[in-house]
Write a protein that holds these residues in place. Structure first.
Motif, short mmCIF file in Angstrom:
data_model
loop_
_atom_site.label_atom_id
_atom_site.label_comp_id
_atom_site.label_asym_id
_atom_site.label_seq_id
_atom_site.Cartn_x
_atom_site.Cartn_y
_atom_site.Cartn_z
N ARG A 254 48.49 61.58 46.49
CA ARG A 254 47.92 60.78 47.58
C ARG A 254 47.67 59.37 47.06
O ARG A 254 47.12 59.18 45.97
CB ARG A 254 46.62 61.39 48.10
N ILE B 20 56.46 57.98 55.75
CA ILE B 20 55.76 56.83 55.18
C ILE B 20 55.84 55.67 56.17
O ILE B 20 56.94 55.20 56.49
CB ILE B 20 56.38 56.43 53.82
N TRP B 21 54.70 55.26 56.65
CA TRP B 21 54.62 54.15 57.60
C TRP B 21 54.50 52.85 56.80
O TRP B 21 53.45 52.52 56.29
CB TRP B 21 53.42 54.35 58.53
N ASN C 128 48.00 61.26 62.14
CA ASN C 128 48.92 61.70 61.09
C ASN C 128 50.35 61.40 61.51
O ASN C 128 50.81 61.85 62.57
CB ASN C 128 48.75 63.19 60.82
N TYR D 13 48.82 57.52 52.00
CA TYR D 13 50.11 58.21 51.98
C TYR D 13 49.94 59.52 51.20
O TYR D 13 49.33 59.54 50.12
CB TYR D 13 51.19 57.36 51.32
N SER E 56 53.85 61.86 54.37
CA SER E 56 53.13 61.60 55.63
C SER E 56 52.17 60.46 55.43
O SER E 56 51.79 60.12 54.29
CB SER E 56 52.39 62.85 56.12
N THR E 57 51.75 59.87 56.52
CA THR E 57 50.80 58.76 56.50
C THR E 57 49.57 59.15 57.29
O THR E 57 49.67 59.69 58.40
CB THR E 57 51.42 57.50 57.11
N LEU F 254 43.80 54.10 55.10
CA LEU F 254 45.26 54.15 55.25
C LEU F 254 45.79 54.78 53.98
O LEU F 254 45.67 54.20 52.89
CB LEU F 254 45.86 52.76 55.45
#
Length: 850
Positions: free
Chosen positions: A516, A462-463, A458, A505, A479-480, A503
């Motif tokens: 999500r 945002i990745w 986690n 978000y 969060s990612t 994967l």
């Protein structure tokens, strides 16, 4: 002899019940039990819950008109100690005789046993003592009623009560209320001394709870205080509190009008022995200090490491373990910005959501460096959790597949794994269960099992290669999630291996909204035991085997001892011979055999699913006790479209079925959407009405002409239509001809009336409607397909009742469902034809069905 004993026992039980039903048996002489409160408001009978709640005395509770708790209380012996003394202490010979079998100490302890004392304590605790009329409480009820109506604007209200004797030991109380006409708000004025506050008030005056012409209500004045306080404190007025807001009310005109003057005086504070006042100030933040390893023991120690990042000052008593950006991004209080309560709340939520700190503390103090004394220093105190955490779980479960299951897991959590507040979780899980419906040739009780491993990372942002702040601001707490998992299942006899990868978000667009977005969700399903298909799906085997006895010409396909097709050689050989024309059968039976074979292939072939999805949910539920709320959830999912785009662009070859492969496997391609809505109404007195509506559809296209079993819908079970077992309803009016019936469209509607029976035991009456159908896929059976609105007549209806036992942390649920309308029956036998205990379905569940 046995019949005589049964009759005697029956008469004893009836006698106990009759004696308990004397509701006045525990009423002292000269006292009366309250049987009813009769309320008349302006000459009309009223059963308003709001008014009833003002009464200090209410009659004993009833269940379906029966005073269950009162009669349970009456069953208890008033003084159980005297019974024991009368039997043993006052009869030495009995005491000595019992002492020969037990020690004297054990005989003495009998008086505290369940039989002599415990059962009476249980009945008293579970039951309810008779409500004795108390005129003092009735007088207090009158005062409370008048106060209630006064707060609603009825300033001339008058109330009285009268005691009516029904019998020597029974009475009712009649409350008479005359409200008079209500008062309404008239002129609204303000007197705000601090000019800055006056200006702030005027910017939101249209949001005022108080409106001219509105009926007077005391609660509106309290709400207005809270509204003003929230507005001011979010605009920098740090010292402001609700008690600074007062109201001057003028009702002297005697025209049922109230003139309201809102008053806000200057800030008042204590300095030495005197009280001083000064205008309120708008405070700004001069510094933001973040203490990353605060504890009560190191509070006075010297900081060993510190840094400044984007005007945030970070301090640590040891080497700083966090990337400054990761912590600073979680703090919404900014240097130079105006003080605002909502920024404090948002910062607390974000920091708590990181799951690497205990609940944070944020304190403000006046900055003494500022001579104008209108600057604040914000101090954020963070107490880290342990870097490594070991967790275990153990659960007894129930699902639509398992009648009973035992599940456990062990996990290791690593916090701040990459120094950016990330959390990594490694877990291993296992489950064993029992299901009477599964293929179980060895008759083992635990015939279902699963074990697996998961890895979840986690990331509290945002990745993504590019900045996303403008699209999803950090105030939405993004969060990612990166996860992968491997599991091995032994369930319905086919046994499966699952490999997953995600994967995704996650963010909160608003306080009670969640969203999500799965960039990709990969699932690879490998069937480990496909040759066991016809042992599991026995109805398909029976149908194929009966046709083979008519048309089969190859003796190698048949077991010489039973005369049945050999699984797997005979079933597949016969089906292939029919399809390639080696064995010729008429068209109707050819279609049946082809359908059986297509279903076998679909349910035993390995699946590869690469999907993208978006989910959104909203709820108005405030806490666990809230029983007036709604919840909405929707999801849209697309699978295989990216793979088809690449395959088309690369001009890849197709397989013999005319579809594309990936890793020598046809991938699934479909679009799926769902809508789920739940609504609760609190009827008070622990009565609740809850309804649920669900619609879902999955449409195959391109590389697929059907939906994978894992993404299809089924009907029936403890969380669906409770009058049918799982997978035993539908599709359409087929009558569940297969062992595990599923389809790609579903409609479900449920309603439940919940009520309290006794203590933690609750009851419910429910109605469940719905069905599943095939649409836009390769199923051609008109009974199973949805061809238009006319097929809505195939919606099944189940009704029933249930019991729930509330254990606080979860609810154990027992439901009994009856087939009220069964679309699988022939016309004329659909309504109430199977409405009996022989065709009912018993359901066991954990927590409420919706």
């Amino acid at each position: 002899m046995k019949k005589i004993s049964t009759k005697i026992a029956t008469f004893i039980v009836i006698g106990i019940i009759i004696s308990a039903c004397d509701a006045e048996k525990r009423i002292p002489n000269g006292k009366q039990r309250l049987t009813k409160n009769e309320i008349l408001v302006n000459g009309k009978a009223s059963k308003s819950e709001d008014i009833t709640n003002q009464l200090y005395q209410k009659p004993n509770s009833t269940f379906l008109g029966y005073k269950l708790r009162l009669n349970l209380f009456n069953l208890a012996t008033p003084n159980p100690d005297s019974v024991f003394q009368a039997k043993f202490i006052n009869h030495p010979e009995k005491y000595e005789q019992m002492s020969k079998w037990l020690s004297a100490k054990q005989v003495d302890r009998l008086g505290q046993s369940f039989w002599y004392l415990g059962i009476d304590n249980f009945l008293k605790k579970t039951g309810e003592p008779p409500v004795i009329v108390d005129t003092v409480r009735s007088s207090k009820s009158i005062s409370k009623i008048e106060y209630y109506y006064f707060n609603k604007g009825f300033f001339d209200v008058k109330a009285s009560y009268k005691l009516d004797s029904i019998s020597v030991k029974k009475a009712k109380i009649k409350y008479t209320i005359t409200t008079g006409n209500p008062f309404f708000l008239d002129t609204l004025t303000t007197s705000i001394k601090t000019p800055a506050l006056d200006s702030l008030y005027k910017t939101r005056v249209s949001s005022s709870v108080l409106k001219s012409g509105k009926q007077y209500n005391t609660k509106d004045f309290e709400d207005e205080k809270e509204r003003i306080t929230t507005h001011f404190r979010n605009q920098g007025v740090y010292n402001f509190q609700p008690n600074y807001v007062t109201f001057d009310l003028d009702t002297l005109n005697n025209n049922k009008k109230v003139n309201v003057n809102l008053i806000i005086n200057d800030y008042s504070f204590q300095e030495k022995d005197s009280t001083k006042t000064e205008p309120f100030k708008i405070f700004k933040i001069s510094d933001v200090n973040i203490y990353t390893d605060y504890s009560a023991t190191n509070n006075s120690n010297v900081f060993a490491d510190s840094t400044t990042y984007n005007n945030f000052n970070l301090y640590s008593h040891s080497k700083l373990k966090y990337k400054p950006k990761a912590i600073a991004d979680a703090v919404f209080i900014t240097k130079g910005g105006v003080f605002a309560d909502f920024k404090t709340v948002l910062t607390t939520r974000y920091l708590n959501n990181l799951k690497i700190f205990n609940y944070p503390t944020i304190l403000y103090k006046i900055d003494e460096r500022d001579s104008t004394a209108n600057s604040l220093i914000a101090n954020v105190y963070l107490s880290p959790r342990k870097k490594y955490g070991l967790g275990t779980t153990f659960d007894v479960t129930h699902s639509n597949i398992q009648d009973v299951g035992i599940a456990g897991s062990i996990s290791e959590t690593i916090r701040n794994v990459f120094s950016g507040a990330e959390t990594l979780e490694l877990s291993a899980r296992g489950n064993i269960g029992s299901s009477k419906d599964l293929a179980n040739p060895e008759s083992k009780f635990f015939n279902v099992s699963e074990y697996g491993m998961d890895l979840k990372l986690n990331i509290p942002r945002i990745w993504f290669p590019f900045a996303t702040e403008k699209i999803i601001p950090k105030s939405m707490i993004p969060s990612t999630l990166v996860s992968t998992g491997l599991s091995n299942q032994k369930n319905i006899g086919l046994d499966k291996q699952n490999v997953t990868g995600v994967l995704a978000y996650n963010w909160n667009p608003k306080r009670n909204n969640t969203a999500r977005f799965d960039i990709f969700n990969i699932q690879y399903v490998r069937n480990l035991n496909p040759e066991n298909y016809f042992n599991v799906y026995e109805s398909s085997f029976t149908e194929l085997n009966n046709l083979a006895k008519t048309y089969n010409t190859n003796p190698d396909y048949v077991d010489v001892n039973t005369g049945d097709l050999i699984i797997e050689e005979g079933t597949s050989g016969f089906a292939n011979d029919v399809k390639n024309g080696t064995i010729v059968v008429p068209d109707p039976d050819y279609s049946i055999i082809s359908s059986i074979e297509e279903r076998r292939i679909r349910l035993t072939e390995n699946d590869f699913i690469l999907s993208t999805s978006y989910s959104f949910s909203k709820t108005t539920k405030t806490d666990l006790e809230d029983n007036t709320f709604y919840q909405f959830r929707t999801k849209i999912e697309s699978a295989g479209s990216l793979l088809s785009l690449v395959s088309n662009a690369a001009n890849l070859p197709k397989n013999k079925n005319g579809n594309y492969d990936i890793f020598n496997l046809e991938y699934s391609e479909y679009v799926k959407t769902e809508f789920d809505y739940v609504k609760y109404w609190d009827l008070s007195k622990e009565k609740v009405i809850a309804v649920r509506s669900f619609f879902g559809i999955a449409i195959p296209y391109g590389n697929s002409n059907n939906i994978p079993f894992s993404r299809s819908y089924f009907a029936g079970g403890s969380n669906d239509n409770r009058a049918w077992e799982p997978y035993r309803l539908g599709p359409g009016s087929t009558g569940a001809v297969n062992d595990y019936n599923e389809a790609n469209m579903k409609i479900a509607l449920s309603a439940e009336f919940r009520f309290k029976i006794l203590g933690s035991v609750k009851g419910a009456f429910f109605a469940d409607a719905g069905n599943i159908w095939n649409v836009f896929d390769n199923i051609t059976d008109t009974r199973a397909t949805f061809d238009g609105f006319k097929d809505l007549k195939e919606i099944a209806l189940g009704t029933g009742f249930g019991l729930r036992y509330d254990l606080d942390f979860f609810v154990v649920r027992f439901d009994l469902g009856f087939k009220t309308f069964n679309p699988a029956n022939e016309m004329g036998k659909r309504w109430f034809y199977d409405y009996d205990f022989a065709h009912s379905v018993f359901n066991f569940g954990i927590n409420y069905p919706f």
